[in-house]
Design a protein around this motif. Sequence first.
Motif, PDB file in Angstrom:
ATOM      1  N   CYS A  35     -65.384 -18.760  33.465  1.00  0.00           N
ATOM      2  CA  CYS A  35     -64.091 -19.174  34.000  1.00  0.00           C
ATOM      3  C   CYS A  35     -63.034 -18.319  33.320  1.00  0.00           C
ATOM      4  O   CYS A  35     -63.092 -18.106  32.100  1.00  0.00           O
TER       5      CYS A  35
ATOM      6  N   PHE B  99     -59.036 -17.239  32.242  1.00  0.00           N
ATOM      7  CA  PHE B  99     -57.746 -17.816  31.864  1.00  0.00           C
ATOM      8  C   PHE B  99     -56.789 -16.667  31.554  1.00  0.00           C
ATOM      9  O   PHE B  99     -56.979 -15.953  30.571  1.00  0.00           O
TER      10      PHE B  99
ATOM     11  N   LEU C 259     -52.360 -23.081  26.073  1.00  0.00           N
ATOM     12  CA  LEU C 259     -52.906 -23.762  27.239  1.00  0.00           C
ATOM     13  C   LEU C 259     -52.215 -25.117  27.365  1.00  0.00           C
ATOM     14  O   LEU C 259     -51.582 -25.608  26.429  1.00  0.00           O
TER      15      LEU C 259
ATOM     16  N   ASN D  58     -55.123 -27.080  32.179  1.00  0.00           N
ATOM     17  CA  ASN D  58     -56.298 -26.248  31.902  1.00  0.00           C
ATOM     18  C   ASN D  58     -57.492 -27.054  31.413  1.00  0.00           C
ATOM     19  O   ASN D  58     -58.571 -26.494  31.188  1.00  0.00           O
TER      20      ASN D  58
ATOM     21  N   LEU E 144     -61.660 -26.093  31.102  1.00  0.00           N
ATOM     22  CA  LEU E 144     -62.137 -26.038  29.714  1.00  0.00           C
ATOM     23  C   LEU E 144     -63.279 -27.024  29.502  1.00  0.00           C
ATOM     24  O   LEU E 144     -64.318 -26.691  28.925  1.00  0.00           O
TER      25      LEU E 144
ATOM     26  N   ALA F  88     -58.751 -22.215  22.281  1.00  0.00           N
ATOM     27  CA  ALA F  88     -59.911 -22.627  23.069  1.00  0.00           C
ATOM     28  C   ALA F  88     -61.170 -22.750  22.212  1.00  0.00           C
ATOM     29  O   ALA F  88     -61.936 -23.714  22.355  1.00  0.00           O
TER      30      ALA F  88
END
Length: 424
Positions: A35, A37, A44, A48, A52, A105
């Motif tokens: 995915c 970003f 974020l 999101n 995630l 993340a």
Amino acid sequence: MNIFDELSWRGLVHQTSDDAGLREHLDTPGRVLYCGFDPTADSLHIGNLVPLLALARFAKAGHKPLFLLGGATGLIGDPSGKDKERQLKTAETIAASAAKIKAQAMAFFARLGVEGEVTPANNLDWTRPMSVIEFLRDIGKHFTINYMMAKDSVKSRIGREETGISYTEFSYMILQSMDFEHLSRTLGCTLQIGGGDQFGNITAGLELIRRKTGNTVYGLTFPLITTASGAKFGKSEKGAIFLNPELTSPYAFYQYWINADDRDVCNFLRYFTFLPREEIDALAVETTERPHLRAAQKRLARETTAMIHGKEELAKVEAVTEALFGGGDLHAVDPWTLKAALEAAPGLNFDALSDVPPLPKLLADIGLCPSNSQARKDIKAGGIYLNNERVPSEDRALVAEDFLGGDLLILRKGKKNYGVVTLG
């Protein structure tokens, strides 16, 4: 449970390139998926969270997710869902944002125990070395203008004569398609996931891979999250709810979920937690039969806050909530969290304790009482509190020990009217 079935019962499957084929494909563990970003901001936000969490769900199901930073695509700008051109940011700004988002993340995946299963990548690594001629011959040759013009992200802009679409943003889908092709060729990636507005870009990648290799790969998108009241999900009065505690405090983050509508809360539990169906169904019954207890909202707020900010911050937030609304000891809670909780309350700042006026004047100056004389009357009536303790007399002098953490004092009139005094 097959991860496709898991996503389906949670209401997280919006579109796929092939439902039956993808479900069968995911029966085999170890599938590589990604995915993307784009680092268009330094943090974020809760919009999101669905992708995630999806990467984490795939990791827990035994697959191999890639967290792809758009170091290259972020320099271009995705036209999907936008009615006008984005303002281009500098390469330095995008790189700095990418570094912050990557750290954010990976810390998130670490809290969920899957940091070893989610691999970060950056599409600038394979886009930057490519020449314009290579890009046009090896990638652009596989796209017809007719095919690109048919995409919703392009069609919606072509019809706007005042804005239109630049060649730069028109080319975005080709860059995203190249990501999928590169990851498929080098890492065996067979699935791209993303928001519902990404389906056109995802299917373009499927088509590029089919044309270049004949291989079958898959795409899956998540639904656009909306609220029953019609409000935009992820927005508060102050704007977006960010995952960065410096932009949205853990207390404000917690309160966003606590305030979820009864009509939304069980959907949010499915979307944003790992709670099993049985627990969510039980909380749905509790919400219907005893809505005043807000059991589902409290569980949602606890799960999401611990997931984003950690259990220690959750404990601070819950302690402050209990102290403020349950009459607890404010000296026992974290001053920074307390200050964040009362951010909207009127406040005054003084350089030193010696600058702080007597209590009646302080109450009038901060706006809790209309005048000094009314402040004295309110104190005599027992309606004024200092750090949750009733003020016994209008002559009550303020001392250094009254300031929580050395610089924070909380005044309250009645049950809900707060004022904040700070030093320094």
